[in-house]
Design an enzyme around this catalytic site. Structure first.
Site, PDB file in Angstrom:
ATOM      1  N   GLU B 277       0.831  -1.351  -0.050  1.00 11.83           N
ATOM      2  CA  GLU B 277      -0.016  -0.025   0.084  1.00 11.83           C
ATOM      3  C   GLU B 277       0.819   1.263  -0.062  1.00 11.83           C
ATOM      4  O   GLU B 277       0.531   2.249   0.613  1.00 11.83           O
ATOM      5  CB  GLU B 277      -1.066   0.030   1.298  1.00 11.83           C
ATOM      6  CG  GLU B 277      -1.782  -1.294   1.087  1.00 11.83           C
ATOM      7  CD  GLU B 277      -2.990  -1.163   2.316  1.00 11.83           C
ATOM      8  OE1 GLU B 277      -2.650  -0.647   3.328  1.00 11.83           O
ATOM      9  OE2 GLU B 277      -3.976  -1.921   2.037  1.00 11.83           O
ATOM     10  N   ASP B 356      -8.554  -8.692   4.247  1.00 15.54           N
ATOM     11  CA  ASP B 356      -8.156  -7.678   5.398  1.00 15.54           C
ATOM     12  C   ASP B 356      -9.105  -7.397   6.309  1.00 15.54           C
ATOM     13  O   ASP B 356      -9.948  -6.478   6.455  1.00 15.54           O
ATOM     14  CB  ASP B 356      -7.923  -6.231   4.538  1.00 15.54           C
ATOM     15  CG  ASP B 356      -7.266  -5.090   5.359  1.00 15.54           C
ATOM     16  OD1 ASP B 356      -6.713  -5.497   6.320  1.00 15.54           O
ATOM     17  OD2 ASP B 356      -7.287  -3.872   5.095  1.00 15.54           O
ATOM     18  N   GLU B 384     -12.220  -1.901  12.647  1.00 11.24           N
ATOM     19  CA  GLU B 384     -12.257  -1.262  11.344  1.00 11.24           C
ATOM     20  C   GLU B 384     -13.505  -1.781  10.505  1.00 11.24           C
ATOM     21  O   GLU B 384     -14.172  -0.912  10.029  1.00 11.24           O
ATOM     22  CB  GLU B 384     -10.963  -1.380  10.638  1.00 11.24           C
ATOM     23  CG  GLU B 384     -10.719  -0.836   9.270  1.00 11.24           C
ATOM     24  CD  GLU B 384      -9.793  -0.827   8.388  1.00 11.24           C
ATOM     25  OE1 GLU B 384      -8.670  -1.502   8.878  1.00 11.24           O
ATOM     26  OE2 GLU B 384      -9.438  -0.405   7.303  1.00 11.24           O
TER      27      GLU B 384
END
Lengths: 660, 660
Positions: B277, B356, B384
């Protein structure tokens, strides 16, 4: 004393006023007559042209054949901004009643170029159709944490503000005023309609900074306006209310406004976004928008100022499940009942479409529906939804369609906009002023259409080309027309289809996201399902929005059979197999236009490449780079839109092209 | 000298260590024997308990019936962290080989409460199954313009950093260490794996600030780790390269690491997110990730440190049109070929699933596929993708499923994670530590599962309830189980269905957006069309991902007929009419689970309301408020997911409920 022409900072593009545009005047003998501050501006312009090209300028001498050009104050009856132009006996004579008219007359001669000095010219009288031709800058003083220095700005920073402070350098602002005057703009609002805490203070303790900007723009005939917060009496004045019917509130606005005029005697007025997207407004006090607007109008009235009250009032916390509420109805629903209640110096400022500056919308039904209200029409030069100045999208044809549209009242939109024509500015601190060098054409075109709403946009574009590229050979001029003339239609083709709108990435609004606003509170839906797409706004079956128009539009829009193709999905939810007037089905139209749109961008990019020998390298390279991004983005639009509708409809492309 | 127990700042919740949790110890006579710094921590804990509850503590006296509790260093063979516990003749005796073991033994007695002092207890030996039980804090030192002070943080600011500086007040950090020790955590990485410019400098000139944190955590047996940038030699060292095979680079890391250990002698090591990323990594130099990890391992090796090298390497600029590339394959594809090449003190840190941290993923096929590599498994305590600590979502059952899963190797994931168990921390400067008061249960459960991966999660939750709500009546305990036990399954029900994942708002990841990542470069797609939904990851027809597993999983996942329902759309693209093992069609399952999920949230909220008389008002009110938001958001998920699939499939709900 002639006013010196502003000096452009190093590296800043002269846009449509390169020195060569003054060649025809600068090489000749000019007489200037009259006394007014703007006559000094005219004198300065001609003097600078003569300095460069060897001509001569005199002041207040006698008439006579000794002059090629006479620019004279004199004849009455032309208004402050009008002028006449005639050529007889080898002398071209521009006459005006006021300084602004003389300045506009000068720029008229600049546009004519060498033609101004050939043969004879019959007397022509030029007057602006609209008294107010305004740019609204959505510039923040302080950098906003989300929106930045300029909200929806794609041209670098602000020309006026820099990270909380006024820019010291006003020479660039003067040069900006000069460019605006050359296309006919006469008013600028210097800050964002979303008035945040720092910006609110421009009205009071920071008015001096606004006065300096006003001083820089004044020599080019431009009045300065200010966006203010309706809550200012509370926020700045420490009153406990901003109620428009409260005496202390009225007094506060009266006093504050008097001080504004002490600082800026020709101040234009206030711009207000109230009860809109979170901005404060009269609803909080149970008052109407007429009450709100008239409060500020009363404060401005003694000084000749105007309040521009935006009609962009709608529910931005809508429930997407609720198909009966229709954001498109909101402006008409809110403001038609108030017709006749607004003060004479209150202008209702209406976005040209009922939604928000999409690539295709119908004309707002509010326009033409409030005959007893002064109404201004707001366009968006900054390309929020039309490619953000990374895509070539010349908006002249769209604006012209809007301005020539005839609401039920019979008059055109251009004729109806008695309060003026306004555009959200696309200019900033970028060296090319507008980010994309070709986006300058939008700014220029706006000014010229505001002067003459029935002007042909292609003719205006020709003016811009001739000024910006002086002496351009036909190949360049044709090439520029080729890449600009159809660029809005091209953009429309590769983005949201048939008027449905809003298939953009949420927040920043760049690039596609078909469902990006579909389940949001913003009132911006397409209702696509496996069978069809579009919003039923008919009276018979839908939200009734079509009924907000007078005849013939209400009847035309009511039925899918008579609704224009390009607005079909704005007004109707139709099956993918619905056959358009073009003979194509909706789904095949979607596929075809998206493939075509990308091909047209590729072709425009090739045309631009072929102009490399005719355009300065820096400008050519910047446009060429931006075409790469436009092409990438157009392909992304094509593939996302086509894939989305293929996955949903299951209908294969009749031509067998690849859809993912 | 006994170490004083940290004093909580006013208003900060004691979480699972309220004073009353020490009542059983604090009212008794305790003998502490042995010499080690952590023995002083133990002494301080007991002394504080005695001060409060009237008991007595002595140091290094003779054995004998005079003591209710003996905490003694002595017996070997238990390792640094193990302890034994026995109760004979009225004395409970905890013996450990080292100070950490004694501290864990103390907290074991705290958990037992009064039971520790009843009757006889046979000798039990407790040792952690995993040597490393670590929290990774994604805390930024400077506030990141997009990600803020804590990336994916939902619990206020950082415990360590505040707007660019280290927090002066280390008492809160000490209290944090104490809480972590009480659930068995022994390592903390103090900064975000995305290492920005300010944070990079923690490694060098700001190492003193890390040393102060390490000093505050050390008395509770916690070693400090640091996330570092692979580009540090260039960014900080002004070398021209960060090539792991370059001699100057190796020297630079050796010298820097020596200085780190001068400041923090028991420093744990580095955490690295490389080539991931946008973070720099060895690929830039044509080197492998083993080369990269071994570079840092070599620098740490002389001091006993470890590098945690994250396996989260994938192409985040994927083309959504390309259905052959599969992000889920990436970790296995990248790291299996490197098995055996990593240094002994390099730990490959693998997210538990291949994507993820979605609410449902299969276990990563990399786990169990690199037998010659020390492997750590990374969980995400910060929620998240599981409600961002505004939703109740107790992750114990999910983590337990992961840890008990048996890859083809035969051993469980818990047994395979020789390099440790890691969680991204959910704690911050919030008064309740975790934002949502009930999210404390996730932090506690993580620590306990890291100590004993085969522990029953419900039993661990029972411990947390007993500690956090000392003396809780059965109604409270049952109520807490009722709202927590099934909360993950409830969350799964109302969000993305059947393992497909990623139907979240882009960027912040809160709330639904079915197509939010569908046309993005992130490799996270569901491929829903009018006929079906899901990603074909079979070997026969899809991306081949299913083949990355050994048997029986590769066979089980390969076919829709044998793939577990809850992972069906992760592995297969199936028609909406596909019948699940449950007997329902996929589309009806989607509708039913989404209606059920919302009903379950409403029911949990009602249960919580009924506990008002048993929970302190402040805590009760905060949870009640958060339930309102959870219910609102769950309804939004239900309606968007159901509407999306109804519009696409056209299949009505068999039970005729309203779908928009």
């Amino acid at each position: 004393m002639p006013l010196p022409v502003p000096v452009l900072p190093e590296g800043v593009d002269p846009a449509w006023l390169p020195p060569a545009a003054f060649r025809a005047i600068g090489g000749r003998r000019t007489l200037i007559r009259g006394s007014a501050s703007l006559v000094e501006t005219v004198h300065g312009e001609v003097a600078e042209a003569c300095r460069r090209f060897g001509g001569r300028v005199e002041r207040d001498g006698p008439d006579g054949g000794a002059y090629d050009l006479v620019l004279a104050l004199g004849a009455g009856g032309l208004g402050d901004e009008g002028f006449s132009c005639v050529r007889e006996g080898g002398t071209t004579t521009v006459t005006a009643s006021g300084g602004r008219g003389l300045l506009y007359g000068l720029f008229h001669v600049v546009r004519l170029g060498a033609d101004a000095f050939r043969g004879e010219r019959a007397r022509e009288i030029h007057r602006p159709a609209l008294a107010l031709r305004m740019l609204d800058h959505w510039d923040n003083v302080a950098v906003h944490p989300v929106m930045g220095q300029v909200e929806r700005g794609y041209a670098g920073g602000s020309l006026f503000w820099d990270d909380g402070r006024a820019r010291g350098d006003l020479e660039r602002v003067r040069a900006y005023g000069r460019l605006l005057a050359a296309c006919g703009i006469n008013a600028v609002a210097v800050n964002n309609v979303n008035v945040h805490a720092t910006e609110a203070r421009l009205l009071t303790d920071r008015i001096g900074e606004v006065a300096e900007i006003a001083g820089a723009l004044r020599p080019y005939g431009i009045r300065t306006h200010l966006s203010v917060s309706f809550a200012a009496p509370v926020v700045l004045g420490r009153l406990s209310t901003a109620d428009p019917l409260d005496g202390a509130v009225r007094d506060w606005w009266a006093q504050v406004t008097r001080r504004v005029y002490e600082a800026i005697p020709d101040f234009g007025g206030y711009v207000v976004k109230a009860d809109s997207e979170g901005q404060p407004g009269p609803f909080a006090y149970g008052r109407s928008h007429a009450d709100g607007a008239n409060l500020l109008a009363a404060a401005l009235e003694p000084f000749g100022g105007t309040v521009h009250w935006r009609a962009f009032v709608y529910d931005h916390h809508q429930d997407w499940r609720d198909r009966t509420t229709d954001r498109a109805r909101a402006a008409h629903d809110h403001f038609v009942p108030l017709d006749g209640e607004f003060a004479a110096n209150a202008v209702l400022q209406v976005k040209h479409g009922p939604m928000d500056f999409q690539a295709r919308e119908p004309v707002s039904p509010l326009i033409g529906a409030v005959p007893r209200t002064r109404l201004a029409v707001e366009l968006q030069a900054t390309q929020e939804y039309t490619g953000q100045q990374r895509h070539v999208c010349w908006l002249g044809p769209m604006w012209s369609e809007v301005l020539r549209f005839r609401p039920a009242s019979g008059a055109t939109v251009g004729e109806t906009a008695r309060g003026g024509l306004v555009a959200v500015s696309n200019a900033g601190a970028d060296p090319f002023w507008t980010g994309h060098p070709l986006a300058q054409a939008n700014l220029y075109t706006f000014g010229r259409l505001a002067w003459r709403p029935d002007a042909g946009p292609r003719e205006v574009l020709g003016e811009w080309i001739a000024l910006t590229f002086p002496g351009a050979p036909a190949r360049l001029s044709e090439g520029l027309h080729a890449v600009l003339d159809g660029s809005w239609r091209t953009y429309e083709k590769y983005t949201a289809p048939l008027g449905v709108g809003f298939m953009v990435q949420p927040g920043h609004h760049y690039g596609p996201s078909v469902d990006g606003y579909e389940y949001s509170p913003w009132g911006t839906y397409h209702f696509a399902d496996r069978d069809g797409v579009g919003v039923d706004r008919s009276v018979a079956r839908g939200t009734g929005y079509a009924g907000q128009y007078g005849k013939p539009w209400s009847e035309l829009y009511e039925s899918p059979g008579t609704c224009p193709d390009e607005l079909l999905l704005f007004f109707h939810h139709v099956p993918y197999g619905h056959v358009l007037k073009s003979g194509k089905t909706v789904i095949q139209h979607i596929y075809d236009t998206h493939f075509e749109g990308v091909e047209e961008v590729a072709e425009a990019s090739r045309v631009w490449t072929g102009l490399a020998d005719l355009v300065e390298p820096g400008r050519h390279a910047r446009v060429a780079e931006l075409y790469e991004e436009q092409l990438r983005c157009a392909r992304e639009w094509r593939d996302q839109i086509n894939s989305y509708f293929f996955r949903k409809s299951g209908v294969p492309d009749a031509r067998g092209r690849r859809i993912h």
